[in-house]
Design an enzyme around this catalytic site. Structure first.
Site, PDB file in Angstrom:
ATOM      1  N   GLU A  85       0.840  -1.214   0.000  1.00 39.80           N
ATOM      2  CA  GLU A  85       0.000   0.000   0.000  1.00 39.80           C
ATOM      3  C   GLU A  85       0.870   1.258   0.000  1.00 39.80           C
ATOM      4  O   GLU A  85       1.730   1.437   0.865  1.00 39.80           O
ATOM      5  CB  GLU A  85      -0.937  -0.026   1.223  1.00 39.80           C
ATOM      6  CG  GLU A  85      -1.988   1.072   1.171  1.00 39.80           C
ATOM      7  CD  GLU A  85      -3.003   0.967   2.311  1.00 39.80           C
ATOM      8  OE1 GLU A  85      -3.321  -0.157   2.744  1.00 39.80           O
ATOM      9  OE2 GLU A  85      -3.466   2.036   2.759  1.00 39.80           O
ATOM     10  N   LYS A 280      -7.748  -1.495  11.073  1.00 40.11           N
ATOM     11  CA  LYS A 280      -7.090  -1.857   9.803  1.00 40.11           C
ATOM     12  C   LYS A 280      -5.842  -0.977   9.623  1.00 40.11           C
ATOM     13  O   LYS A 280      -4.794  -1.442   9.176  1.00 40.11           O
ATOM     14  CB  LYS A 280      -8.075  -1.663   8.643  1.00 40.11           C
ATOM     15  CG  LYS A 280      -7.574  -2.168   7.304  1.00 40.11           C
ATOM     16  CD  LYS A 280      -6.747  -1.163   6.547  1.00 40.11           C
ATOM     17  CE  LYS A 280      -6.310  -1.706   5.190  1.00 40.11           C
ATOM     18  NZ  LYS A 280      -5.367  -0.816   4.515  1.00 40.11           N
ATOM     19  N   ASP A 296       3.969 -15.088  10.971  1.00 43.46           N
ATOM     20  CA  ASP A 296       2.689 -15.488  10.388  1.00 43.46           C
ATOM     21  C   ASP A 296       1.648 -14.381  10.638  1.00 43.46           C
ATOM     22  O   ASP A 296       1.067 -14.303  11.719  1.00 43.46           O
ATOM     23  CB  ASP A 296       2.284 -16.813  11.051  1.00 43.46           C
ATOM     24  CG  ASP A 296       0.979 -17.367  10.538  1.00 43.46           C
ATOM     25  OD1 ASP A 296       0.217 -16.619   9.906  1.00 43.46           O
ATOM     26  OD2 ASP A 296       0.717 -18.550  10.784  1.00 43.46           O
ATOM     27  N   HIS A 393      -2.481  10.368   0.759  1.00 42.16           N
ATOM     28  CA  HIS A 393      -2.648   9.052   0.169  1.00 42.16           C
ATOM     29  C   HIS A 393      -2.543   9.139  -1.352  1.00 42.16           C
ATOM     30  O   HIS A 393      -1.817   8.378  -1.988  1.00 42.16           O
ATOM     31  CB  HIS A 393      -4.004   8.479   0.583  1.00 42.16           C
ATOM     32  CG  HIS A 393      -4.217   7.079   0.135  1.00 42.16           C
ATOM     33  ND1 HIS A 393      -3.600   6.010   0.749  1.00 42.16           N
ATOM     34  CD2 HIS A 393      -4.957   6.559  -0.864  1.00 42.16           C
ATOM     35  CE1 HIS A 393      -3.951   4.899   0.144  1.00 42.16           C
ATOM     36  NE2 HIS A 393      -4.772   5.200  -0.847  1.00 42.16           N
TER      37      HIS A 393
HETATM   38  C1  MEV Z   1      -5.935   2.913   5.064  1.00 40.16           C
HETATM   39  O1  MEV Z   1      -5.147   1.815   4.672  1.00 40.16           O
HETATM   40  C2  MEV Z   1      -6.036   2.985   6.557  1.00 40.16           C
HETATM   41  C3  MEV Z   1      -6.970   4.063   7.116  1.00 40.16           C
HETATM   42  O2  MEV Z   1      -8.273   3.913   6.545  1.00 40.16           O
HETATM   43  C4  MEV Z   1      -6.992   3.890   8.604  1.00 40.16           C
HETATM   44  C5  MEV Z   1      -8.007   4.752   9.312  1.00 40.16           C
HETATM   45  O3  MEV Z   1      -9.041   5.136   8.731  1.00 40.16           O
HETATM   46  O4  MEV Z   1      -7.760   5.024  10.511  1.00 40.16           O
HETATM   47  C6  MEV Z   1      -6.480   5.424   6.729  1.00 40.16           C
END
Ligand code: MEV
Length: 440
Positions: A85, A280, A296, A393
């Protein structure tokens, strides 16, 4: 059209590729050439990778990046991260730099206990089973001595074995629930070998136990396997500083920033839809280091998400507060990692990643991983509560779009210059490329 084949695993690598290419691709030669393009020219190295799994046809690359400047427990570290990513390593590096001038990260391992279970069916009197277990318990230890000898030399071994009555969940269902210390190894092989021996002892000793009826003697072992849920193998990572010290670009008003940041964490604490995305972001950091160090990540993921739901509702793994003018942000996560065994001494890039981390113990690695998770979460929340996430991003993602359109150096330079001052979106970039390519 469905395609099946008998004895695929027995074919040579070349034959496997030819079969796949012929059956699935409109241009078999092109498919073969793509697969082979990713083979390593060093045959020994390629063979090593071929033998990690069955039916290997090629290698699947993801980038190995480095996030430098991580001040952890007073010492600087560069953290290896394997991830595809675009913005993750950049975000980790940014968070590392931010906290390096504000006291750095603190990390501690709270405990390190691993778990394994023998699941079995016993049709009979539970009190007799308890009596049997009490009288047989020492045999479970003595019968595993050949397996535990080396681990004991390293300071690990079996911590405890309990009989657990689970008949409230399923009729006649019981467990041997065992806890282990596995030091620098993740412990899967050690634990599973011990458990399989426990299962044998359980069945054999039950047959010999005079107080059991013949039905009771016939214990049915369903399975013996470690648990990837390790709620007593916890690492904590934290940062804190006076609220006023949070001031930086995009954080002109540190008090308002800190309050909004804490609010964002509170939302993830109470709202599962947000908690999943919040966590995530934490896993972006955690998985990348886990993968780079040959551990793992599926096991770590499964265990961490179970932990996030331990109070009955899926919730944030991290927490934040402002107290007496001090902003604090921390997380606690369970994970079973190893720095010996498994891929750690086999995969050249894993060895390199571990060396970059100065060959850590498993507990030190847990700390690096937790810090990477917290850093990632800080970077995400910082963007989300200030500029929004898309700005950074999409700037990182720009290269992917340029590659997709096979932009040449001149186009790249012009596009990079333009989007320094314009919002990057897929359509805006495509539009701009089209303008550049329009014949004059
Ligand atoms: C993107 O990979 C992760 C985010 O969505 C985490 C979040 O929203 O805190 C930016």
């Amino acid at each position: 059209m469905s395609k099946s084949i008998a004895g695929f695993s027995k074919l040579s690598k070349e034959e496997k590729i030819n079969w796949i290419a012929k059956e699935y691709f409109s241009s078999p030669q092109e498919a073969i050439s793509i697969l082979k393009n990713y083979w390593n020219s060093d045959e020994k190295l390629q063979k090593l990778h071929d033998e990690f799994i069955e039916n290997t046809i090629s290698n699947f690359y993801i980038p190995l990046g480095v996030a430098p400047n991580f001040l952890i427990n007073g010492k600087y570290n560069s953290i290896p991260m394997a991830i595809e990513e675009s913005s993750v390593v950049a975000a980790a590096s940014k968070a590392a730099k931010f906290w390096s001038t504000r006291g750095g990260f603190k990390a501690t391992v709270i405990n390190s206990e691993k778990i394994g279970q023998v699941h079995f069916i016993f049709k009979g009197d539970a009190s007799k089973l308890e009596l049997f277990f009490g009288q047989t318990k020492s045999k479970f230890y003595s019968n595993t001595e050949s397996i535990t000898k080396n681990m004991q030399k390293r300071g690990g071994g079996i911590l405890d074995i309990e009989l657990r009555n689970k008949t409230n969940l399923l009729p006649n269902y019981y467990q041997l629930h065992a806890t282990f210390e596995t030091k620098d190894s993740m412990g899967a092989n050690f634990i599973n070998s011990c458990l399989e021996q426990f299962a044998k002892t359980l069945k054999n000793e039950a047959q010999l136990y005079d107080l059991f009826s013949s039905a009771e003697k016939d214990i049915e072992v369903v399975m013996s396997i470690l648990s990837n849920y390790v709620p007593n193998c916890i690492v904590r990572a934290e940062v804190s500083c006076p609220v006023d010290d949070l001031v930086e670009k995009h954080i002109e008003n540190p008090k308002a920033f800190a309050e909004r940041f804490v609010r964002a964490v509170q939302i993830a604490e109470v709202e599962p839809f947000r908690a999943v995305t919040h966590n995530k972001g934490i896993m972006n950091g955690i998985d990348a280091v886990v993968l780079a160090t040959g551990n793992d990540f599926r096991a770590v993921e499964a265990g961490i998400h179970a932990y996030a739901s331990r109070n009955g509702s899926y919730s944030s793994l991290s927490h934040a507060k402002i107290e007496n003018g001090i902003f604090s942000f921390w997380l606690e996560v369970p994970m079973a990692l190893g720095t010996v065994g498994g891929l750690t001494s086999l995969h050249p890039l894993v060895k390199l990643s571990l060396e970059m981390l100065e060959n850590p113990s498993a507990q030190e690695l847990m700390q690096f991983v937790a810090v990477a998770g917290l850093a990632q979460n800080f970077a995400a929340l910082r963007s989300l509560t200030t500029t929004g996430i898309q700005d950074g991003h999409m700037k990182m993602h720009l290269n992917n779009i340029l590659n997709q359109f096979e932009a040449n150096d001149e186009e790249r330079a012009s596009i990079q210059k333009h989007f320094k001052h314009h919002v990057v979106s897929h359509s805006a970039v495509v539009e701009y490329i089209e303008i550049l390519r329009r014949p004059v």
